[in-house]
Design an enzyme around this catalytic site. Structure first.
Site, PDB file in Angstrom:
ATOM      1  N   GLY A 142       0.718  -1.265  -0.073  1.00 40.28           N
ATOM      2  CA  GLY A 142      -0.105  -0.029  -0.240  1.00 40.28           C
ATOM      3  C   GLY A 142       0.843   1.342  -0.027  1.00 40.28           C
ATOM      4  O   GLY A 142       1.923   1.211  -0.374  1.00 40.28           O
ATOM      5  N   CYS A 143       0.070   2.224   0.504  1.00 37.41           N
ATOM      6  CA  CYS A 143       0.699   3.816   0.435  1.00 37.41           C
ATOM      7  C   CYS A 143       2.152   3.926   1.249  1.00 37.41           C
ATOM      8  O   CYS A 143       2.991   4.679   0.944  1.00 37.41           O
ATOM      9  CB  CYS A 143      -0.313   4.577   0.680  1.00 37.41           C
ATOM     10  SG  CYS A 143      -1.986   4.602  -0.170  1.00 37.41           S
ATOM     11  N   ASN A 144       2.207   2.928   2.298  1.00 40.21           N
ATOM     12  CA  ASN A 144       3.714   3.224   2.891  1.00 40.21           C
ATOM     13  C   ASN A 144       4.660   2.570   2.241  1.00 40.21           C
ATOM     14  O   ASN A 144       5.699   2.856   2.616  1.00 40.21           O
ATOM     15  CB  ASN A 144       3.325   2.433   4.298  1.00 40.21           C
ATOM     16  CG  ASN A 144       2.865   1.162   4.253  1.00 40.21           C
ATOM     17  OD1 ASN A 144       1.553   0.912   4.321  1.00 40.21           O
ATOM     18  ND2 ASN A 144       3.679   0.165   4.270  1.00 40.21           N
ATOM     19  N   ALA A 145       4.492   1.668   1.270  1.00 37.86           N
ATOM     20  CA  ALA A 145       5.408   0.675   0.850  1.00 37.86           C
ATOM     21  C   ALA A 145       6.822   1.579   0.142  1.00 37.86           C
ATOM     22  O   ALA A 145       7.746   0.797  -0.226  1.00 37.86           O
ATOM     23  CB  ALA A 145       4.738  -0.140  -0.169  1.00 37.86           C
ATOM     24  N   MET A 350       2.333   6.420   5.158  1.00 41.39           N
ATOM     25  CA  MET A 350       1.205   5.657   5.909  1.00 41.39           C
ATOM     26  C   MET A 350       0.294   4.689   4.973  1.00 41.39           C
ATOM     27  O   MET A 350       0.206   5.070   4.030  1.00 41.39           O
ATOM     28  CB  MET A 350       0.229   6.593   6.621  1.00 41.39           C
ATOM     29  CG  MET A 350       0.981   7.594   7.352  1.00 41.39           C
ATOM     30  SD  MET A 350       1.672   8.961   6.419  1.00 41.39           S
ATOM     31  CE  MET A 350       0.128  10.103   6.555  1.00 41.39           C
TER      32      MET A 350
END
Length: 363
Positions: A142-145, A350
């Site tokens: 996801g967006c934290n990756a 995040m």
């Protein structure tokens, strides 16, 4: 200052971003899909987003948009992910002065579709990279990756001083859309955009002189810190929708508050042992997760609107670009020309887990 690992650290020597050709305002999106529900329209129009770059379904003769199957969405993810990923990587290399043939390690990140082989193998073939290139695919985080992968790329860079390591975040979020008229999908469809970002990293002196000297200061990555919140493990997730025959992404409405409540702790851990305080940080590059997410992080960390100007600017002009969002902000910061050698910056992303990832950078 001191860091956990002494010795040379990996430095970002190039960066680049790319998007699809077409962009749309939020109002244009509502008109294109003939969305009349006032609640859904309000979600779109009060998102703090003005435009997003998207690969929309083909237009039918009657002016409506085709319904994409899961297979069609995956094909879109692959085709456009390769295209914008390659463009971002080539821009990063141009800024770094290195060539495609110099790449020793390629880390690729994506959450908007499942591919086997992944983008790393596909980009090696597409761009003619050395077949000896070491590689990594980070999928589904996801967006934290972006920061999870940057940690791995930085580790390889430190273990292979002088060699070029690159990371590419390629997200075709329009390949994860479901149009079913529900508020669940409306939130997702109003927020995410398509885009790719890349960075090039080297630790210590390069094996070959770069083709050109960059006029911009280079950011050295000093440290990473992570925080996962298991109690919120279901707050961001993919579910299979039997009726639609597609994966459907879910965002819990409490995500901004969960993230904000834990932001202070992970930043303090990042700075622990460095001799730095939050007030010593000159630049904050936070993931453009959404208006409420940005506001929550800003309040909990005591940041001014100016401190997150690039985060809010990227959200306004691109929407949430998932894993590569923070690098769009990084690019804007560098092009702004206000970074000085010796400045410190915090990168923060995040995403699902729920997770907060951070990195400390010095230029």
């Amino acid at each position: 200052m001191t860091t956990a690992n002494s010795g040379p650290r990996p430095t970002i020597v190039g960066f680049g971003t790319a998007t699809p050709v077409n962009s749309y305002s939020q109002r244009e999106m509502l008109d294109l899909f003939a969305i009349e529900d006032p609640k859904v329209r309000s979600v779109f129009l009060n998102s703090a987003i003005e435009r997003r770059y998207l690969v929309l379904p083909p237009e039918l003769p009657d002016g409506t948009r085709a319904t994409e199957t899961q297979g069609g969405l995956l094909a879109k993810h692959k085709a456009h992910g390769i295209r914008i990923g390659a463009q971002a990587l080539e821009t990063a290399l141009k800024r770094s002065g290195f060539a495609l043939s110099d790449i020793g390690y390629l880390g690729c990140v994506s959450t908007t579709g499942l591919l086997t082989p992944g983008f790393s193998a596909l980009l090696i073939k597409e761009l003619g990279l050395p077949t000896s290139t070491s590689r990594l695919d980070v999928v589904g985080m996801g967006c934290n990756a972006g920061l999870n992968a940057l940690n791995a790329v930085a580790s390889w860079s430190m273990a292979n001083p002088g060699r070029l390591a690159v990371m590419v975040c390629a997200e075709v979020c329009s390949a994860a859309y479901v149009f079913d008229g529900t508020m669940r999908t409306a939130v997702v469809n109003s927020l995410f955009g398509d885009g790719a970002a890349a960075v090039a990293m080297v630790t210590g002196p390069s094996q070959e002189e770069s083709a050109e000297d960059s006029p911009l200061p280079a950011g050295t990555v000093l440290k990473f810190a992570s925080r996962i919140i298991p109690d919120a493990v279901d707050a961001m997730r993919y579910d299979w929708d039997d009726e639609q025959g597609k994966f459907s992404f879910y965002l819990d409405r409490d995500v901004p508050y969960v993230v904000g409540a834990h932001a202070e702790g992970v930043v303090d851990r990042l700075l622990d042992g460095t001799g730095l305080r939050r007030g010593d940080i000159d630049h904050w590059l936070v993931h453009s997760g959404g208006k409420k997410v940005i506001d929550s992080v800003k309040v909990n960390l005591g940041l001014s609107p100016h401190a997150v100007r690039h985060t809010t600017g990227v959200l306004r002009d691109y929407g949430n670009l998932s894993s590569g969002s923070f690098l769009f902000s990084y690019e804007r910061l560098m092009e702004e020309g206000r970074v000085r050698r010796g400045d410190y910056g915090v990168l923060m992303t995040m995403g699902p887990g729920s997770t907060i990832e951070t990195a400390l950078v010095q230029w």
